[in-house]
Design a protein around this motif. Structure first.
Motif, PDB file in Angstrom:
ATOM      1  N   GLU A 236       0.903  -1.138  -0.018  1.00  0.00           N
ATOM      2  CA  GLU A 236       0.088   0.006  -0.196  1.00  0.00           C
ATOM      3  C   GLU A 236       0.974   1.372   0.002  1.00  0.00           C
ATOM      4  N   ALA A 237       1.949   1.346   0.686  1.00  0.00           N
ATOM      5  CA  ALA A 237       2.901   2.333   0.995  1.00  0.00           C
ATOM      6  C   ALA A 237       3.422   2.635  -0.668  1.00  0.00           C
ATOM      7  N   ARG A 238       3.859   1.687  -1.160  1.00  0.00           N
ATOM      8  CA  ARG A 238       4.517   1.745  -2.625  1.00  0.00           C
ATOM      9  C   ARG A 238       3.500   2.290  -3.515  1.00  0.00           C
ATOM     10  N   ARG A 239       2.104   1.715  -3.337  1.00  0.00           N
ATOM     11  CA  ARG A 239       1.148   2.173  -4.062  1.00  0.00           C
ATOM     12  C   ARG A 239       0.715   3.831  -4.144  1.00  0.00           C
ATOM     13  N   ARG A 240       1.078   4.196  -2.946  1.00  0.00           N
ATOM     14  CA  ARG A 240       1.035   5.739  -2.676  1.00  0.00           C
ATOM     15  C   ARG A 240       2.315   6.366  -3.234  1.00  0.00           C
ATOM     16  N   GLY A 241       3.291   5.527  -3.551  1.00  0.00           N
ATOM     17  CA  GLY A 241       4.597   6.691  -3.970  1.00  0.00           C
ATOM     18  C   GLY A 241       5.540   6.508  -2.817  1.00  0.00           C
ATOM     19  N   TYR A 242       5.286   5.952  -1.659  1.00  0.00           N
ATOM     20  CA  TYR A 242       6.474   6.050  -0.704  1.00  0.00           C
ATOM     21  C   TYR A 242       7.500   5.202  -0.657  1.00  0.00           C
ATOM     22  N   GLU A 243       8.671   5.629  -0.328  1.00  0.00           N
ATOM     23  CA  GLU A 243       9.892   4.657  -0.335  1.00  0.00           C
ATOM     24  C   GLU A 243       9.753   3.699   0.784  1.00  0.00           C
ATOM     25  N   VAL A 244      10.220   2.284   0.717  1.00  0.00           N
ATOM     26  CA  VAL A 244      10.041   1.478   1.776  1.00  0.00           C
ATOM     27  C   VAL A 244      11.236   0.786   1.682  1.00  0.00           C
ATOM     28  N   LYS A 245      11.616   0.440   3.133  1.00  0.00           N
ATOM     29  CA  LYS A 245      13.010  -0.478   3.222  1.00  0.00           C
ATOM     30  C   LYS A 245      12.234  -1.348   4.288  1.00  0.00           C
ATOM     31  N   ARG A 246      12.819  -2.762   3.974  1.00  0.00           N
ATOM     32  CA  ARG A 246      12.484  -3.822   4.721  1.00  0.00           C
ATOM     33  C   ARG A 246      13.845  -4.023   5.610  1.00  0.00           C
ATOM     34  N   LEU A 247      13.497  -4.234   6.975  1.00  0.00           N
ATOM     35  CA  LEU A 247      14.339  -4.544   8.081  1.00  0.00           C
ATOM     36  C   LEU A 247      14.501  -5.962   8.030  1.00  0.00           C
ATOM     37  N   THR A 248      13.305  -6.554   8.453  1.00  0.00           N
ATOM     38  CA  THR A 248      13.370  -7.939   8.944  1.00  0.00           C
ATOM     39  C   THR A 248      12.022  -8.448   8.494  1.00  0.00           C
ATOM     40  N   PHE A 249      11.744  -9.651   8.812  1.00  0.00           N
ATOM     41  CA  PHE A 249      10.616 -10.501   8.308  1.00  0.00           C
ATOM     42  C   PHE A 249       9.151  -9.548   8.598  1.00  0.00           C
ATOM     43  N   ASP A 250       9.169  -8.921   9.914  1.00  0.00           N
ATOM     44  CA  ASP A 250       7.935  -8.065  10.108  1.00  0.00           C
ATOM     45  C   ASP A 250       8.009  -6.649  10.282  1.00  0.00           C
ATOM     46  N   THR A 251       9.342  -6.053  10.055  1.00  0.00           N
ATOM     47  CA  THR A 251       9.563  -4.621  10.157  1.00  0.00           C
ATOM     48  C   THR A 251       9.993  -3.919   8.955  1.00  0.00           C
ATOM     49  N   THR A 252       9.499  -2.555   8.872  1.00  0.00           N
ATOM     50  CA  THR A 252       9.601  -1.896   7.637  1.00  0.00           C
ATOM     51  C   THR A 252      10.063  -0.379   8.090  1.00  0.00           C
ATOM     52  N   LEU A 253      10.554   0.239   7.039  1.00  0.00           N
ATOM     53  CA  LEU A 253      10.497   2.074   7.413  1.00  0.00           C
ATOM     54  C   LEU A 253      10.106   2.369   6.002  1.00  0.00           C
ATOM     55  N   ILE A 254       8.979   3.147   6.361  1.00  0.00           N
ATOM     56  CA  ILE A 254       8.193   3.958   5.384  1.00  0.00           C
ATOM     57  C   ILE A 254       8.303   5.198   5.513  1.00  0.00           C
ATOM     58  N   SER A 255       8.944   5.828   4.294  1.00  0.00           N
ATOM     59  CA  SER A 255       9.018   7.331   4.339  1.00  0.00           C
ATOM     60  C   SER A 255       7.713   8.030   3.955  1.00  0.00           C
ATOM     61  N   ILE A 256       6.951   8.587   4.929  1.00  0.00           N
ATOM     62  CA  ILE A 256       5.650   9.151   4.525  1.00  0.00           C
ATOM     63  C   ILE A 256       5.605  10.765   4.639  1.00  0.00           C
ATOM     64  N   GLN A 257       5.536  11.170   3.167  1.00  0.00           N
ATOM     65  CA  GLN A 257       5.809  12.595   2.902  1.00  0.00           C
ATOM     66  C   GLN A 257       7.243  13.183   3.548  1.00  0.00           C
ATOM     67  N   GLY A 258       8.306  12.314   3.475  1.00  0.00           N
ATOM     68  CA  GLY A 258       9.343  12.744   3.849  1.00  0.00           C
ATOM     69  C   GLY A 258       9.859  12.449   5.329  1.00  0.00           C
ATOM     70  N   ILE A 259       8.810  11.815   5.965  1.00  0.00           N
ATOM     71  CA  ILE A 259       9.258  11.290   7.316  1.00  0.00           C
ATOM     72  C   ILE A 259       9.236   9.760   7.597  1.00  0.00           C
ATOM     73  N   VAL A 260      10.154   9.439   8.039  1.00  0.00           N
ATOM     74  CA  VAL A 260      10.677   7.990   8.219  1.00  0.00           C
ATOM     75  C   VAL A 260       9.822   7.488   9.386  1.00  0.00           C
ATOM     76  N   VAL A 261       9.001   6.614   9.092  1.00  0.00           N
ATOM     77  CA  VAL A 261       8.191   5.788   9.903  1.00  0.00           C
ATOM     78  C   VAL A 261       8.363   4.225  10.171  1.00  0.00           C
ATOM     79  N   LEU A 262       8.855   3.686  11.328  1.00  0.00           N
ATOM     80  CA  LEU A 262       9.081   2.516  11.510  1.00  0.00           C
ATOM     81  C   LEU A 262       7.843   1.674  11.834  1.00  0.00           C
ATOM     82  N   PHE A 263       7.591   0.643  11.076  1.00  0.00           N
ATOM     83  CA  PHE A 263       6.362  -0.335  11.433  1.00  0.00           C
ATOM     84  C   PHE A 263       6.901  -1.696  11.634  1.00  0.00           C
TER      85      PHE A 263
END
Length: 349
Positions: free
Chosen positions: A33-60
């Protein structure tokens, strides 16, 4: 700020275990969903990702971000604490007690005081592990306590003993003060055709589940010892059900136990939705969660006698996105909407 996500030292592919190379479904759905919105995503592990939402990096972690804290996770995972908060908020909860496994006589005495059948639940386990449903006698309860002691490996562990409430299990997904999906979590079942055995029907249904992105991980077991509802009715894997006869196989309603989701979002009575919102508000600081209720008829208005609120789930599974029947309901979209509208709370001070 957008560039900073790429500067974080990500675990190399060579260093990741085979487990880490796989992707948890909930985190993968957030990533898509994040990529669909054009956000950059980096995967850290099996269940954790970093999503850059309008320039703010958020850990999920899965679908939970920084506005759904680890402290809340600890509180919500503790069934006893959650039950206490729900009851204090005026919500109907099952009659229950909370005692160490070692206090078997007190547990039995309580069960007899509220009348069988009862349910036995460990405090902190997930996906229905260690839950024993529909215990109808002292001997069944003691046998379940013995099995549960083996699972937790400590007879001083406290467990819930509660009145078995007759009804269907429903999951409400709440995000930012709104119910975005309501699903029945139907117990594992097969429908007869007058020709095939229960085992053959399970195998055929599992072939269909293998095609589903979520259900493929949770096939219906064929171990007769796990099919408690089937055996209680005097049936076996060799039983041939009548045409169109629905045969319930297990007492548990979890998807992980072979259950299935059925969408009820458009037919749920609005007063039940209000109760789901009230349950989330009962946990201070909780912004989104799953709320589980057992009730008799979801289309009728709630009364003190026709439902109980059983649990609040910190990280609910995506049942609504992969229903066995009914409309697909989005989960990551509303969660990302919530973070987009609360970016000011995430900006560095």
């Amino acid at each position: 700020m957008q560039e900073e996500i790429s500067k974080i030292d990500i675990i190399s592919e060579d260093d990741m275990s085979e487990f880490e190379r796989r992707e948890g479904l909930k985190s993968r759905l957030m990533e898509e969903e994040a990529r669909r919105r054009g956000y950059e995503v980096k995967r850290l592990t099996f269940d954790t990702t970093l999503i850059s939402i309008q320039g703010i990096v958020v850990l999920f972690k899965d679908m939970n971000g920084p506005l759904s804290s680890a402290a809340l996770n600890t509180v919500v995972d503790d069934k006893h604490v959650t039950r206490t908060l729900l009851k204090a908020a005026g919500l109907a909860v099952p009659q229950s007690t909370y005692l160490p496994i070692s206090k078997q006589e007190e547990i039995v005495s309580f069960a007899e005081s509220i009348s069988y059948p009862v349910v036995l639940k460990p405090n902190g386990l997930a996906r229905g592990q260690g839950v024993f449903m529909n215990l109808s006698s002292k001997s069944e309860l003691k046998e379940a306590l013995s099995k549960l002691e083996n699972i937790v490996d400590d007879n001083q562990t406290s467990v819930h003993v509660e009145k078995h409430f007759i009804g269907e299990d429903f999951r409400y997904v709440v995000v930012d003060g709104r119910v975005i999906a309501t699903s029945q979590r139907a117990r594992a079942n097969v429908v007869g055709d007058g020709t095939h055995t229960v085992l053959e029907l399970i195998e055929a249904k599992n072939k269909e589940r293998l095609k589903d992105r979520d259900l493929k991980n949770f096939l219906i077991p064929t171990d007769i010892e796990k099919l408690t509802h089937l055996t209680r009715e005097g049936r076996s894997l060799d039983t041939i059900p009548e045409p169109d006869e629905k045969v319930i196989l297990r007492d548990e309603s979890n998807i992980s136990s072979g259950g299935e989701g059925i969408d009820f979002t458009d037919t749920v009575h609005p007063e039940f939705e209000k109760l789901a919102l009230q349950a989330v508000k009962a946990i201070p600081g909780l912004n989104y969660a799953g709320v589980d209720m057992i009730l008799e008829d979801i289309t009728e208005a709630p009364t003190p006698e026709n439902h109980v609120v059983t649990e609040v789930e910190f990280s609910p599974g995506p049942v609504s996105m992969f229903p066995w029947s009914g409309e697909v309901r989005d989960m990551p979209g509303p969660i990302l909407d919530f973070y987009e509208s609360n970016l000011d709370r995430l900006k560095p001070k």
